[in-house]
Design an enzyme around this catalytic site. Structure first.
Site, PDB file in Angstrom:
ATOM      1  N   GLU A 274       0.771  -1.285   0.013  1.00  0.00           N
ATOM      2  CA  GLU A 274       0.126  -0.057   0.146  1.00  0.00           C
ATOM      3  C   GLU A 274       0.799   1.269   0.135  1.00  0.00           C
ATOM      4  O   GLU A 274       0.760   2.108   0.912  1.00  0.00           O
ATOM      5  CB  GLU A 274      -1.027   0.097   1.186  1.00  0.00           C
ATOM      6  CG  GLU A 274      -1.540  -1.327   1.497  1.00  0.00           C
ATOM      7  CD  GLU A 274      -2.421  -1.254   2.958  1.00  0.00           C
ATOM      8  OE1 GLU A 274      -1.940  -0.285   3.627  1.00  0.00           O
ATOM      9  OE2 GLU A 274      -3.309  -2.031   2.985  1.00  0.00           O
ATOM     10  N   GLY A 276       2.172   4.927  -0.716  1.00  0.00           N
ATOM     11  CA  GLY A 276       1.594   6.274  -1.092  1.00  0.00           C
ATOM     12  C   GLY A 276       2.643   7.017  -1.368  1.00  0.00           C
ATOM     13  O   GLY A 276       2.928   7.473  -2.587  1.00  0.00           O
ATOM     14  N   ARG A 277       3.631   7.474  -0.352  1.00  0.00           N
ATOM     15  CA  ARG A 277       4.878   8.513  -0.544  1.00  0.00           C
ATOM     16  C   ARG A 277       5.515   8.103  -1.496  1.00  0.00           C
ATOM     17  O   ARG A 277       6.049   8.809  -2.582  1.00  0.00           O
ATOM     18  CB  ARG A 277       5.506   8.460   0.774  1.00  0.00           C
ATOM     19  CG  ARG A 277       6.552   9.686   0.694  1.00  0.00           C
ATOM     20  CD  ARG A 277       7.403   9.605   2.046  1.00  0.00           C
ATOM     21  NE  ARG A 277       6.421   9.529   3.480  1.00  0.00           N
ATOM     22  CZ  ARG A 277       6.243  10.191   4.133  1.00  0.00           C
ATOM     23  NH1 ARG A 277       6.250  11.415   3.990  1.00  0.00           N
ATOM     24  NH2 ARG A 277       5.468   9.967   5.120  1.00  0.00           N
ATOM     25  N   CYS A 343      -1.109  33.884  10.599  1.00  0.00           N
ATOM     26  CA  CYS A 343      -0.817  34.295  11.902  1.00  0.00           C
ATOM     27  C   CYS A 343      -0.618  33.166  12.950  1.00  0.00           C
ATOM     28  O   CYS A 343      -1.207  33.032  13.880  1.00  0.00           O
ATOM     29  CB  CYS A 343      -1.968  35.165  12.427  1.00  0.00           C
ATOM     30  SG  CYS A 343      -2.332  36.265  11.271  1.00  0.00           S
TER      31      CYS A 343
HETATM   32  N1  LLP Z   1      -1.486   1.992   4.479  1.00  0.00           N
HETATM   33  C1  LLP Z   1      -1.889   2.349   5.748  1.00  0.00           C
HETATM   34  C2  LLP Z   1      -2.681   1.460   6.533  1.00  0.00           C
HETATM   35  C3  LLP Z   1      -1.462   3.675   6.129  1.00  0.00           C
HETATM   36  O1  LLP Z   1      -1.878   4.296   7.209  1.00  0.00           O
HETATM   37  C4  LLP Z   1      -0.550   4.576   5.412  1.00  0.00           C
HETATM   38  C5  LLP Z   1      -0.400   5.772   5.750  1.00  0.00           C
HETATM   39  C6  LLP Z   1      -0.192   3.978   4.172  1.00  0.00           C
HETATM   40  C7  LLP Z   1      -0.594   2.765   3.584  1.00  0.00           C
HETATM   41  C8  LLP Z   1       0.832   4.685   2.981  1.00  0.00           C
HETATM   42  O2  LLP Z   1       1.964   4.877   3.586  1.00  0.00           O
HETATM   43  P1  LLP Z   1       3.226   5.499   2.659  1.00  0.00           P
HETATM   44  O3  LLP Z   1       3.691   4.576   1.841  1.00  0.00           O
HETATM   45  O4  LLP Z   1       2.754   6.884   2.230  1.00  0.00           O
HETATM   46  O5  LLP Z   1       4.350   5.687   3.853  1.00  0.00           O
HETATM   47  N2  LLP Z   1       1.079  12.713   6.722  1.00  0.00           N
HETATM   48  C9  LLP Z   1       2.245  11.924   7.096  1.00  0.00           C
HETATM   49  C10 LLP Z   1       1.995  10.541   6.603  1.00  0.00           C
HETATM   50  C11 LLP Z   1       1.248   9.785   7.157  1.00  0.00           C
HETATM   51  C12 LLP Z   1       0.841   8.176   6.660  1.00  0.00           C
HETATM   52  C13 LLP Z   1      -0.204   7.747   7.271  1.00  0.00           C
HETATM   53  N3  LLP Z   1      -0.579   6.330   6.878  1.00  0.00           N
HETATM   54  C14 LLP Z   1       3.543  12.569   6.351  1.00  0.00           C
HETATM   55  O6  LLP Z   1       3.331  13.674   5.801  1.00  0.00           O
HETATM   56  O7  LLP Z   1       4.456  12.273   6.420  1.00  0.00           O
END
Ligand code: LLP
Length: 416
Positions: A274, A276-277, A343
């Site tokens: 899964e 994302g980043r 602000c």
């Molecule tokens: N799967 C689950 C169940 C998750 O909770 C997350 C991210 C992902 C996949 C994707 O994770 P990634 O591959 O993107 O690391 N806002 C924070 C990151 C929060 C991630 C939350 N969960 C930031 O800007 O660093």
């Protein structure tokens, strides 16, 4: 410099698109994404697992713009969602329900019902109570819900504490010690069909070892379960692969996949991930214009037109993002804090950056494709940015800049 970003005669280009022109044409602040960057990152994951059965389920929360979802849907991507809203987005973008997994600790009954009606591939269940809700809702609607249990493997992801999720103290997942008993209960529930097992230990991981440790625990549990007659069809390893913001050296998509495949050994079970980043993070910049320069005795400030409401990561996680002038100058650089108009003292995008600036200059904040726009807000009644997708030398507006009417829609004045 970030992937797909290059300097040509003193001006920044994203793919073959001149970013100074993007700023002029579409205004600032605006997010700009690279089609090529997103597609290459997805392909890199997909290829890295080779012939091992797998599905890359893009984590929608990282960037949920419909155009991005549709680019990935066309590739046959899976999706990891955490709300009914994200489910709606994926379906509208052409994603297939059977490729969607639904994560999150607080799914509401309405969301569960909606996902069952659409026929998603799997619920990643995070507690025994949630399992009961899903079972009841499925039975009431004459359905059988496909589930995985999300296990908390108690593994240290060695990342920022706000984005570490796989430790006992975190709210996520089902305790390893209770998992077996809950699987056996699930196996006896009429509204439930066990599909797989799931973990997600955190985000922005820069080492493969915590993933391998988590998989090790998962495999132990799979063995125990299968010896008790519970079949596990897929293993979902969650997201979490990090990217390079400053000097981090995260594993490549290939290193990550190889580490998992090696640990899996002869197991031919399907792997879900899964990310994302690692798909969108390095495929986006935020363009912002310098409104004012302010030279105090101890510090220089560049006050720009983007703020913490547009990009929350610096103030929330102390995150570092490269900030590069779109048109470079030859005058001697000075140390600047790059701050927004909101602000709050926490309203900053970068601190102590050596830059040569004049008012009116456009800056590119790099590596903001993930958790940039999706975490933005209307704080200070600021309309959210436009989003632009570049494809070679072409630009497409994939989300229009919000208007004040959009913000005020739905508010009423109390009738005195
Ligand atoms: N799967 C689950 C169940 C998750 O909770 C997350 C991210 C992902 C996949 C994707 O994770 P990634 O591959 O993107 O690391 N806002 C924070 C990151 C929060 C991630 C939350 N969960 C930031 O800007 O660093």
């Amino acid at each position: 410099m970030m992937k797909n970003l290059s300097e040509r005669e003193g001006t920044l280009y994203f793919e073959s698109t001149n970013l100074e022109q993007v700023a002029q044409q579409h205004g600032t602040p605006c997010y700009v994404y690279s089609r090529n960057g997103i597609e290459e990152n997805w392909d890199a994951f997909d290829k890295a697992f080779g012939s091992h059965p797998h599905l890359v389920c893009y984590a929608v929360k990282a960037n949920s713009n419909l155009s991005i979802l549709s680019l990935l849907a066309k590739k046959g991507s899976g999706f990891d969602i955490v709300s009914g809203g994200e489910l709606e987005r994926v379906l509208r973008a052409g994603g297939k329900a059977e490729n969607i997994v639904f994560s999150g600790v607080g799914k509401t009954n309405d969301e569960i019902k909606f996902a069952l009606e659409k026929g998603i591939r799997c619920f990643n269940v995070e507690s025994e109570s949630e399992l009961e809700h899903i079972n009841d809702i499925a039975i009431a609607n004459n359905k059988v819900a496909p589930v995985s249990l999300r296990i908390n493997p108690d593994v240290d992801a060695k990342t920022h504490p706000y984005i570490a999720t796989g430790l006992k103290e975190n709210k996520f997942g089902i305790e390893f010690e209770s998992a077996q008993a809950i699987y056996l209960r699930a196996a006896s529930m009429k509204g439930i069909r066990i599909k797989g097992i799931d973990v997600h230990i955190g985000s922005q991981l820069t080492d493969t070892q915590p993933f391998v440790d988590a998989l090790d625990r998962v495999l132990q549990l799979v063995n125990t379960l299968e010896s008790q007659g519970v079949t596990i069809h897929h293993i979902d390893m969650g997201g979490g692969l990090g990217i390079r913001y400053e000097s981090e050296t995260p594993p490549s998509h290939v290193d990550y996949a190889q580490a998992l495949l090696k640990k899996l050994g002869a197991t031919k079970k399907e792997i879900l991930i899964e990310p994302g980043r690692a798909i969108v993070g390095n495929a986006g910049v935020l363009l912002t214009k310098v409104e004012y320069l302010k030279h105090n005795q101890d510090r220089n400030f560049a006050i720009v037109d983007a703020a913490m409401n547009d990009l929350m990561r610096p103030t929330l996680y102390d995150a570092w993002h490269a900030i590069t002038p779109v048109t470079s100058r030859t005058s001697t650089p000075q140390a600047y804090d790059i701050v927004g108009p909101v602000c709050e003292t926490g309203d900053w995008l970068g601190k102590n950056r050596q830059l040569s600036l004049e008012e009116g200059d456009v800056l590119a904040v790099e590596n903001v494709g993930a958790y940039g726009f999706t975490m933005s807000s209307n704080y200070n009644t600021r309309p959210r940015c436009a989003e632009i997708l570049v494809d070679g030398d072409k630009t497409h507006i994939v989300r229009e800049r919000e208007k004040l009417d959009d913000l005020l829609k739905g508010e009423n004045i109390f009738p005195v």
